[in-house]
Design a protein around this motif. Structure first.
Motif, PDB file in Angstrom:
ATOM      1  N   GLY A   1       0.823  -1.218   0.000  1.00 35.62           N
ATOM      2  CA  GLY A   1       0.000   0.000   0.000  1.00 35.62           C
ATOM      3  C   GLY A   1       0.853   1.262   0.000  1.00 35.62           C
ATOM      4  N   SER A   2       0.253   2.361   0.478  1.00 37.16           N
ATOM      5  CA  SER A   2       0.915   3.648   0.289  1.00 37.16           C
ATOM      6  C   SER A   2       2.167   3.827   1.151  1.00 37.16           C
ATOM      7  CB  SER A   2      -0.069   4.790   0.508  1.00 37.16           C
ATOM      8  OG  SER A   2      -0.626   4.699   1.773  1.00 37.16           O
ATOM      9  N   SER A   3       2.394   2.953   2.134  1.00 37.83           N
ATOM     10  CA  SER A   3       3.654   3.065   2.893  1.00 37.83           C
ATOM     11  C   SER A   3       4.850   2.806   1.980  1.00 37.83           C
ATOM     12  CB  SER A   3       3.717   2.031   4.019  1.00 37.83           C
ATOM     13  OG  SER A   3       2.669   2.186   4.910  1.00 37.83           O
TER      14      SER A   3
ATOM     15  N   CYS B   1      -0.810   8.222   6.850  1.00 35.21           N
ATOM     16  CA  CYS B   1      -1.605   7.178   6.178  1.00 35.21           C
ATOM     17  C   CYS B   1      -1.483   5.853   6.942  1.00 35.21           C
ATOM     18  CB  CYS B   1      -1.199   7.026   4.719  1.00 35.21           C
ATOM     19  SG  CYS B   1       0.428   6.324   4.434  1.00 35.21           S
ATOM     20  N   ASP B   2      -2.417   4.946   6.681  1.00 39.29           N
ATOM     21  CA  ASP B   2      -2.463   3.704   7.456  1.00 39.29           C
ATOM     22  C   ASP B   2      -1.295   2.779   7.091  1.00 39.29           C
ATOM     23  OD1 ASP B   2      -3.180   2.731   5.006  1.00 39.29           O
ATOM     24  OD2 ASP B   2      -5.023   1.761   5.648  1.00 39.29           O
ATOM     25  N   LEU B   3      -1.166   1.722   7.868  1.00 36.61           N
ATOM     26  CA  LEU B   3      -0.078   0.777   7.647  1.00 36.61           C
ATOM     27  C   LEU B   3      -0.703  -0.522   7.135  1.00 36.61           C
ATOM     28  CD1 LEU B   3       3.048   0.988   8.606  1.00 36.61           C
ATOM     29  CD2 LEU B   3       2.384  -0.712  10.260  1.00 36.61           C
ATOM     30  N   ASP B   4      -0.517  -0.797   5.849  1.00 33.96           N
ATOM     31  CA  ASP B   4      -1.071  -2.022   5.266  1.00 33.96           C
ATOM     32  C   ASP B   4       0.002  -3.093   5.315  1.00 33.96           C
ATOM     33  OD1 ASP B   4      -3.596  -0.821   4.279  1.00 33.96           O
ATOM     34  OD2 ASP B   4      -2.214   0.403   3.109  1.00 33.96           O
ATOM     35  N   ILE B   5      -0.306  -4.187   6.007  1.00 33.73           N
ATOM     36  CA  ILE B   5       0.693  -5.245   6.143  1.00 33.73           C
ATOM     37  C   ILE B   5       0.041  -6.592   5.862  1.00 33.73           C
ATOM     38  CG2 ILE B   5       2.321  -4.163   7.725  1.00 33.73           C
ATOM     39  CD1 ILE B   5       0.825  -5.118  10.056  1.00 33.73           C
TER      40      ILE B   5
HETATM   41 MG    MG Z   1      -3.157   2.256   2.989  1.00 34.99          MG
END
Ligand code: MG
Ligand code: GTP
Length: 552
Positions: free
Chosen positions: A212-214, A223-227
């Motif tokens: 994701g955007s990370s 922004c959130d942390l997509d893992i």
């Molecule tokens: Mg995200």
């Protein structure tokens, strides 16, 4: 060294190792011509992952002597870099030169006793530093300088934008202010690595990957942390040793589908994070979503985390966006501009629902840049044609092959300014035939819409799917109207360029005004529609249904 890199001053060594990765955007923004080859997405990920494994997170007393702190920690081995940040207290991120130092630190750390309560003795790389005599340390002449992890306030942003010299300058400013800093990126990989430690308690050798955007070059501070939990290596481990007529297999449990397997694994890891994961709070299992996930907050870093399992296609999309974002600096400038614009006007939202997502907006910008003449970005099919045998990638039967070495892609000959591109982006989508056409970044051409969803953006890898299936007609209509109004604002003499006599916001600053040019009547109409969509979204979210159409 580019100024963009010099800015990351907290520790001299901080950015040096990731120079190749920073170079594309850095050089384009600052004009410094560095011929160092650009890193591939996997090289960046592997390097960051290894770095995060040598790193620890420490909650510190508020007043601390930096020198003494570093001296104390150096007893476990040489420190490569460090920085401080504030988030309900002071924290330090410390990277050791060697992994062994972490073992030494773990061995020299106590499990606390907390009054009458019982503690769970979980030993992680998240520590608290205690002072033996609190007053002894306050004598430090130069207090620590915490690095900033937040985007600028809207007031500060407005001031910065108004004092810029052109719309292009405004877009560059926005990008610089919002993009992930070196420190924030490190904190993201570290948080991911801490979660991997928890998952590894069940699945030794597993990998928890950031996507994701990370990592896709479009991440904004906050922004959130997509893992996602990657068990591919665990499945592969143990090279098949057969001798004579024998070979060995693990005894395993089986379930009817991959989806059920993901739900079971996530459920248990969610429990573990909830009960044992230091700093992991607000765990919410959303296992019935199209792509099951566990959502939680990592308090110390301030990240909202979405943990999924088996999400390799999303990782591949992140790699594709990384390629596009790194190829030409105008891509990121426009994506940041459009994303901020959409956020300010509530076209996007933190709550899943009928609105356009940042992922869809990014695809729209990429598509728009593919259809310029000459194109600024190649189509995904063109990137596939450039691919070598080493790039071949099939995931769940979908062909996800494209060239991964940025150095082999020829730069575009298009010289259009970002200013022109922003205006034309709004004009193009303000007049797009959404009723009959679909957006395809795979082909880089408008396609006939295969179904009746209001907005159709073809999923680049699962081509029969629509990444914006969730978008309602009214949300699309809002997007179109705002796009038209924004194109109009950028064409007006009094709002398109800075005017020394007037203090009015101009250019991008004018576009980011919440009211823009909407009439009161229109605002009310859209307000009602938004409320309706919001209520719908809350209803379906509380039922934990599968409204979350994302791969998350
Ligand atoms: Mg995200
Ligand atoms: P932010 O809004 O900054 O978090 O952007 P993001 O790109 O990280 O978006 P998000 O957190 O919603 O999703 C994370 C990643 O999941 C995206 O970057 C995509 O790779 C993938 N993704 C999200 N939504 C969809 C979707 O609808 N379809 C597909 N195929 N992938 C999606």
């Amino acid at each position: 060294r580019c100024p963009a890199l010099r800015r990351l001053s907290c520790a001299g060594t901080l950015a040096a190792d990731f120079r190749r990765e920073e170079q594309p955007s850095g050089s384009a923004e600052t004009g410094c011509k560095d011929k160092t080859p650009m890193k591939t997405f996997s090289e960046v990920q592997d390097g960051r992952r290894e770095q995060a494994q040598r790193t620890v997170l420490i909650q510190c007393p508020n007043k601390i002597s930096e020198k003494k702190f570093l001296k104390y920690l150096s007893q476990h081995g040489p420190i490569h870099s460090h920085f401080f940040y504030e988030s309900f207290g002071l924290y330090a991120v410390v990277e050791f030169c060697q992994k062994d130092s972490i073992d030494s630190l773990l061995n020299g750390t106590q499990i606390p006793t907390v009054g009458t309560e019982a503690v769970i003795p979980f030993r992680s790389r998240f520590f608290s530093l205690k002072l033996k005599s609190p007053s002894g340390h306050i004598t430090e002449k130069s207090p620590v300088q915490p690095s900033n992890q937040l985007p600028p306030s809207s007031k500060k942003l407005s001031e910065l934008l108004c004092s810029a010299e052109s719309v292009a300058d405004q877009l560059t400013t926005l990008l610089k202010e919002f993009q992930l800093t070196e420190e924030n990126t490190r904190l993201r990989y570290l948080t991911c690595s801490l979660i991997e430690d928890v998952a590894a308690a069940y699945f030794p050798g597993c990998t928890v990957r950031l996507f994701g955007s990370s990592v896709n070059t479009f991440g904004k501070l906050g922004c959130d942390l997509d893992i996602f939990l990657d068990l591919e290596e665990t499945r592969k481990l143990g090279t098949h040793k057969s001798m004579g007529n024998f070979w060995m297999e693990f005894q395993v449990k089986s379930v009817p589908s991959e989806r059920i397997a993901a739900q079971k694994i996530l459920s248990v890891i969610g429990e573990c994070l909830d009960h044992f994961g230091p700093g992991c709070v607000g765990i919410h299992k959303i296992l019935n979503a199209r792509c099951p996930l566990v959502r939680f907050s990592h308090q110390a870093s301030g990240f909202q985390c979405d943990l999924t399992a088996n999400n390799r296609i999303a990782l591949k999309s992140s790699e594709l966006l990384y390629i596009y974002g790194t190829m030409d600096w105008r891509v990121r400038a426009l994506v940041f501009g459009v994303r901020c614009w959409a956020r300010v006007h509530s076209l996007t939202s933190g709550i899943p629902g009928a609105w356009i997502t940042n992922f869809s907006l990014t695809a729209m910008v990429i598509f728009f840049l593919q259809i310029r003449s000459p194109p600024i970005l190649p189509s995904l099919d063109a990137l596939k044609t450039l691919a070598g045998t080493e790039d071949k990638c099939i995931i769940e039967g979908n062909n996800c092959t494209f060239i991964r070495d940025l150095n082999k892609i020829k730069p575009s000959e298009n010289t259009e300014t970002v200013e022109l591109l922003l205006k034309e982006f709004f004009e193009y989508f303000g007049n797009f035939a959404f009723n009959k056409n679909s957006i395809s970044i795979r082909q880089g051409r408008e396609q006939n819409k295969p179904d009746s969803s209001p907005l159709h953006i073809q999923n680049p890898f699962e081509t029969s799917l629509n990444i914006s299936k969730n978008v309602s007609q009214s949300q699309l209509q809002r997007f179109v109207e705002l796009a038209r109004e924004s194109a109009w604002v950028l064409q007006q003499k009094d709002t398109a360029v800075p005017s020394p006599s007037s203090k009015l916001p101009w250019g991008l600053a004018a576009l980011l005004l919440p009211s823009l040019t909407q009439s009161k009547k229109k605002q009310k109409k859209f307000g009602n529609e938004r409320l309706k969509d919001l209520l719908e979204s809350i209803k379906s979210n509380s039922a934990e249904s599968s409204t979350n159409t994302s791969r998350k």
